[in-house]
Scaffold this motif. Structure first.
Motif, PDB file in Angstrom:
ATOM      1  N   ARG A 109       0.837  -1.206   0.000  1.00  0.00           N
ATOM      2  CA  ARG A 109       0.000   0.000   0.000  1.00  0.00           C
ATOM      3  C   ARG A 109       0.869   1.252   0.000  1.00  0.00           C
ATOM      4  NH1 ARG A 109      -5.463  -1.163   1.205  1.00  0.00           N
ATOM      5  NH2 ARG A 109      -5.620  -3.191   2.213  1.00  0.00           N
ATOM      6  N   ALA A 111       3.935   1.500  -1.114  1.00  0.00           N
ATOM      7  CA  ALA A 111       4.595   1.648  -2.417  1.00  0.00           C
ATOM      8  C   ALA A 111       3.644   2.304  -3.420  1.00  0.00           C
ATOM      9  CB  ALA A 111       5.065   0.291  -2.931  1.00  0.00           C
ATOM     10  N   PHE A 112       2.379   1.883  -3.407  1.00  0.00           N
ATOM     11  CA  PHE A 112       1.390   2.523  -4.281  1.00  0.00           C
ATOM     12  C   PHE A 112       1.228   3.996  -3.938  1.00  0.00           C
ATOM     13  CE2 PHE A 112      -0.555  -1.589  -5.592  1.00  0.00           C
ATOM     14  CZ  PHE A 112      -0.598  -1.311  -6.942  1.00  0.00           C
ATOM     15  N   ARG A 125      10.215   5.794  -2.072  1.00  0.00           N
ATOM     16  CA  ARG A 125       9.948   4.379  -2.362  1.00  0.00           C
ATOM     17  C   ARG A 125      11.251   3.653  -2.719  1.00  0.00           C
ATOM     18  NH1 ARG A 125       7.433   3.029  -8.004  1.00  0.00           N
ATOM     19  NH2 ARG A 125       9.505   3.828  -8.474  1.00  0.00           N
ATOM     20  N   ALA A 162       8.131 -11.973  -3.543  1.00  0.00           N
ATOM     21  CA  ALA A 162       7.108 -11.572  -4.514  1.00  0.00           C
ATOM     22  C   ALA A 162       5.948 -12.573  -4.582  1.00  0.00           C
ATOM     23  CB  ALA A 162       7.737 -11.349  -5.895  1.00  0.00           C
ATOM     24  N   PRO A 163       6.233 -13.885  -4.696  1.00  0.00           N
ATOM     25  CA  PRO A 163       5.095 -14.826  -4.737  1.00  0.00           C
ATOM     26  C   PRO A 163       4.229 -14.759  -3.483  1.00  0.00           C
ATOM     27  CG  PRO A 163       7.172 -15.979  -5.220  1.00  0.00           C
ATOM     28  CD  PRO A 163       7.528 -14.566  -4.894  1.00  0.00           C
ATOM     29  N   ILE A 166       2.069 -11.505  -3.670  1.00  0.00           N
ATOM     30  CA  ILE A 166       1.017 -11.563  -4.696  1.00  0.00           C
ATOM     31  C   ILE A 166      -0.063 -12.577  -4.300  1.00  0.00           C
ATOM     32  CG2 ILE A 166       0.541 -12.235  -7.103  1.00  0.00           C
ATOM     33  CD1 ILE A 166       1.716  -9.395  -6.803  1.00  0.00           C
ATOM     34  N   LEU A 169      -2.206 -10.919  -1.701  1.00  0.00           N
ATOM     35  CA  LEU A 169      -3.038  -9.878  -2.330  1.00  0.00           C
ATOM     36  C   LEU A 169      -4.224 -10.494  -3.060  1.00  0.00           C
ATOM     37  CD1 LEU A 169      -3.554  -6.939  -3.095  1.00  0.00           C
ATOM     38  CD2 LEU A 169      -1.847  -7.174  -4.909  1.00  0.00           C
ATOM     39  N   PHE A 170      -4.020 -11.669  -3.664  1.00  0.00           N
ATOM     40  CA  PHE A 170      -5.107 -12.310  -4.394  1.00  0.00           C
ATOM     41  C   PHE A 170      -5.830 -13.390  -3.574  1.00  0.00           C
ATOM     42  CE2 PHE A 170      -3.134 -10.058  -7.836  1.00  0.00           C
ATOM     43  CZ  PHE A 170      -4.245  -9.598  -8.526  1.00  0.00           C
TER      44      PHE A 170
ATOM     45  N   LEU B 105      -0.374  -1.102 -13.208  1.00  0.00           N
ATOM     46  CA  LEU B 105      -0.642  -1.897 -12.014  1.00  0.00           C
ATOM     47  C   LEU B 105      -2.120  -1.894 -11.643  1.00  0.00           C
ATOM     48  CD1 LEU B 105       2.589  -1.051 -10.010  1.00  0.00           C
ATOM     49  CD2 LEU B 105       2.075  -3.098 -11.324  1.00  0.00           C
ATOM     50  N   LEU B 107      -4.381  -3.967 -12.119  1.00  0.00           N
ATOM     51  CA  LEU B 107      -4.864  -5.237 -11.564  1.00  0.00           C
ATOM     52  C   LEU B 107      -4.576  -5.315 -10.060  1.00  0.00           C
ATOM     53  CD1 LEU B 107      -6.175  -7.939 -12.442  1.00  0.00           C
ATOM     54  CD2 LEU B 107      -3.851  -8.860 -12.657  1.00  0.00           C
ATOM     55  N   LEU B 108      -3.393  -4.851  -9.659  1.00  0.00           N
ATOM     56  CA  LEU B 108      -3.070  -4.871  -8.223  1.00  0.00           C
ATOM     57  C   LEU B 108      -3.938  -3.861  -7.475  1.00  0.00           C
ATOM     58  CD1 LEU B 108       0.821  -5.224  -7.977  1.00  0.00           C
ATOM     59  CD2 LEU B 108      -0.921  -6.922  -8.492  1.00  0.00           C
ATOM     60  N   ARG B 109      -4.146  -2.709  -8.088  1.00  0.00           N
ATOM     61  CA  ARG B 109      -5.015  -1.708  -7.448  1.00  0.00           C
ATOM     62  C   ARG B 109      -6.418  -2.264  -7.251  1.00  0.00           C
ATOM     63  NH1 ARG B 109      -2.670   3.475  -7.508  1.00  0.00           N
ATOM     64  NH2 ARG B 109      -1.030   3.582  -9.078  1.00  0.00           N
ATOM     65  N   ALA B 111      -7.257  -5.419  -6.977  1.00  0.00           N
ATOM     66  CA  ALA B 111      -7.238  -6.446  -5.929  1.00  0.00           C
ATOM     67  C   ALA B 111      -7.300  -5.784  -4.547  1.00  0.00           C
ATOM     68  CB  ALA B 111      -5.991  -7.318  -6.055  1.00  0.00           C
ATOM     69  N   PHE B 112      -6.545  -4.702  -4.366  1.00  0.00           N
ATOM     70  CA  PHE B 112      -6.614  -3.967  -3.097  1.00  0.00           C
ATOM     71  C   PHE B 112      -8.013  -3.415  -2.855  1.00  0.00           C
ATOM     72  CE2 PHE B 112      -1.919  -3.419  -2.821  1.00  0.00           C
ATOM     73  CZ  PHE B 112      -1.797  -3.802  -1.497  1.00  0.00           C
ATOM     74  N   ARG B 125     -12.790 -10.688  -6.313  1.00  0.00           N
ATOM     75  CA  ARG B 125     -11.334 -10.824  -6.459  1.00  0.00           C
ATOM     76  C   ARG B 125     -10.963 -12.274  -6.728  1.00  0.00           C
ATOM     77  NH1 ARG B 125      -7.884 -10.693  -1.177  1.00  0.00           N
ATOM     78  NH2 ARG B 125      -9.106 -12.603  -1.040  1.00  0.00           N
ATOM     79  N   ASP B 126     -11.575 -13.189  -5.985  1.00  0.00           N
ATOM     80  CA  ASP B 126     -11.273 -14.609  -6.176  1.00  0.00           C
ATOM     81  C   ASP B 126     -11.716 -15.077  -7.565  1.00  0.00           C
ATOM     82  OD1 ASP B 126     -10.293 -14.446  -3.638  1.00  0.00           O
ATOM     83  OD2 ASP B 126     -11.899 -15.570  -2.680  1.00  0.00           O
ATOM     84  N   ARG B 129      -9.132 -13.878 -10.101  1.00  0.00           N
ATOM     85  CA  ARG B 129      -7.927 -14.716 -10.042  1.00  0.00           C
ATOM     86  C   ARG B 129      -8.205 -16.076 -10.685  1.00  0.00           C
ATOM     87  NH1 ARG B 129      -7.612 -16.513  -4.484  1.00  0.00           N
ATOM     88  NH2 ARG B 129      -8.627 -18.377  -5.250  1.00  0.00           N
ATOM     89  N   LEU B 157       2.511 -17.977 -12.093  1.00  0.00           N
ATOM     90  CA  LEU B 157       2.110 -16.863 -11.232  1.00  0.00           C
ATOM     91  C   LEU B 157       3.236 -16.502 -10.263  1.00  0.00           C
ATOM     92  CD1 LEU B 157      -0.060 -14.948  -9.994  1.00  0.00           C
ATOM     93  CD2 LEU B 157      -0.715 -16.840  -8.501  1.00  0.00           C
ATOM     94  N   ALA B 162       4.532 -12.733 -10.523  1.00  0.00           N
ATOM     95  CA  ALA B 162       4.721 -12.040  -9.236  1.00  0.00           C
ATOM     96  C   ALA B 162       6.000 -11.195  -9.215  1.00  0.00           C
ATOM     97  CB  ALA B 162       4.690 -13.047  -8.080  1.00  0.00           C
ATOM     98  N   TYR B 165       5.457  -8.004 -11.310  1.00  0.00           N
ATOM     99  CA  TYR B 165       4.563  -7.040 -10.658  1.00  0.00           C
ATOM    100  C   TYR B 165       5.252  -6.327  -9.498  1.00  0.00           C
ATOM    101  CZ  TYR B 165       0.142  -7.827 -13.083  1.00  0.00           C
ATOM    102  OH  TYR B 165      -0.860  -7.840 -14.012  1.00  0.00           O
ATOM    103  N   ILE B 166       5.922  -7.117  -8.646  1.00  0.00           N
ATOM    104  CA  ILE B 166       6.560  -6.517  -7.464  1.00  0.00           C
ATOM    105  C   ILE B 166       7.702  -5.590  -7.887  1.00  0.00           C
ATOM    106  CG2 ILE B 166       7.944  -7.053  -5.401  1.00  0.00           C
ATOM    107  CD1 ILE B 166       4.918  -7.458  -5.000  1.00  0.00           C
ATOM    108  N   LEU B 169       6.125  -2.390  -9.094  1.00  0.00           N
ATOM    109  CA  LEU B 169       5.576  -1.648  -7.952  1.00  0.00           C
ATOM    110  C   LEU B 169       6.685  -0.927  -7.183  1.00  0.00           C
ATOM    111  CD1 LEU B 169       3.225  -0.872  -6.120  1.00  0.00           C
ATOM    112  CD2 LEU B 169       3.405  -3.101  -5.013  1.00  0.00           C
TER     113      LEU B 169
END
Lengths: 187, 187
Positions: A109, A111-112, A125, A162-163, A166, A169-170, B105, B107-109, B111-112, B125-126, B129, B157, B162, B165-166, B169
């Protein structure tokens, strides 16, 4: 972080102010979320002058990363168990515990939030990432000095941290076996 | 997604409404961010009745995931190049391109945002995914049917998506060599 005063005496005025400001930031984040409060509001909540905050941290963004690093160091400090295997498993388990707890994704959060506040935020960041990566690298360097064949901090970031982030998060579960399997894979 | 009507004639009224609603959602996300608009506001912006949205999507959360999946399918569709190696490299490169682009990002936003809206959001969200994992699994199953030794969708993934994405971010660059290296590692 170079805006911070290098020395704070534990129990001294500086430490007390630091703790009050950190608590104020933590409270404001949980009440309003990132991006919804100012240095002035942190100062008022902590009972200190705005100028004390600017003098010590330089900006809200730097203060936010300091709070995040303090939290990370408290909740998932870099272990020193005497072996790479022990260090990585202990660290991965601590991170898994932390990120599945209440507001465990605080770091993502943040980082966003920082990415949305312009250059100052991007710098903060990057400093946060650099500091944490450097801590991780020190742990791996100790393994190297013992003659162990250590992965890089980036390998740990990419294939262990990272895994886990993620997946949380999901909404996927992190079982101890899964977390251990990530460590097995990079060892 | 089971709230969606199964059949939409391309060019028909249903498709037109769908496109208007999707555009309205995309606009509102970019203007206000997730969590800051209602089904009523989407309907007003799209020029349709609230009831049309509820009938077709059931909830704002389901609508948001439908928009996200449509975007993903347009920007990084699952490739079918005839080989696992080609499919994974093409897919990883498309995801890298997408997530380093403007609002990459998203998709991550999302998910949050969904995680913050209670049960309805968590379910959406589920579903997001599950749908995306299933698409990825289909690509990998095709490789298995050709006799190739494919990783699981979860491996992709964890060890390809992952890390990318990380890294984005936290402001790290994704070079083509880096992305290819992630694919090499799981092949």
């Amino acid at each position: 972080m170079n805006e911070r005063q290098p020395a704070r005496r534990p129990g001294g005025r500086s430490a007390r102010v630091g703790a009050q400001v950190h608590q104020a930031v933590t409270d404001l984040i949980s009440e309003r979320g990132y991006g919804n409060f100012t240095v002035g509001e942190v100062a008022a909540r902590a009972g200190v002058a705005d100028s004390s905050i600017y003098r010590r941290w330089g900006s809200l963004e730097t203060l936010l990363t300091d709070v995040a690093l303090t939290r990370l160091n408290a909740q998932s400090p870099m272990p020193d168990t005497g072996s790479l295997d022990g260090d990585l498993r202990t660290y991965a388990a601590a991170v898994a515990r932390e990120i599945t707890g209440p507001d465990g994704l605080a770091l993502l959060r943040l980082a966003f939030a920082l990415a949305g506040t312009g250059d100052q935020g991007l710098k903060a960041r990057d400093a946060l990432r650099a500091e944490r990566t450097q801590q991780l690298q020190s742990m791996l360097d100790r393994a190297g000095e013992r003659g162990e064949d250590a992965p890089s901090a980036f390998d740990v970031l990419d294939h262990v941290l990272a895994p886990m982030y993620i997946r949380v998060l999901f909404g996927m579960e992190l079982t101890p076996d899964y977390v251990d399997g990530l460590v097995d894979r990079i060892l």
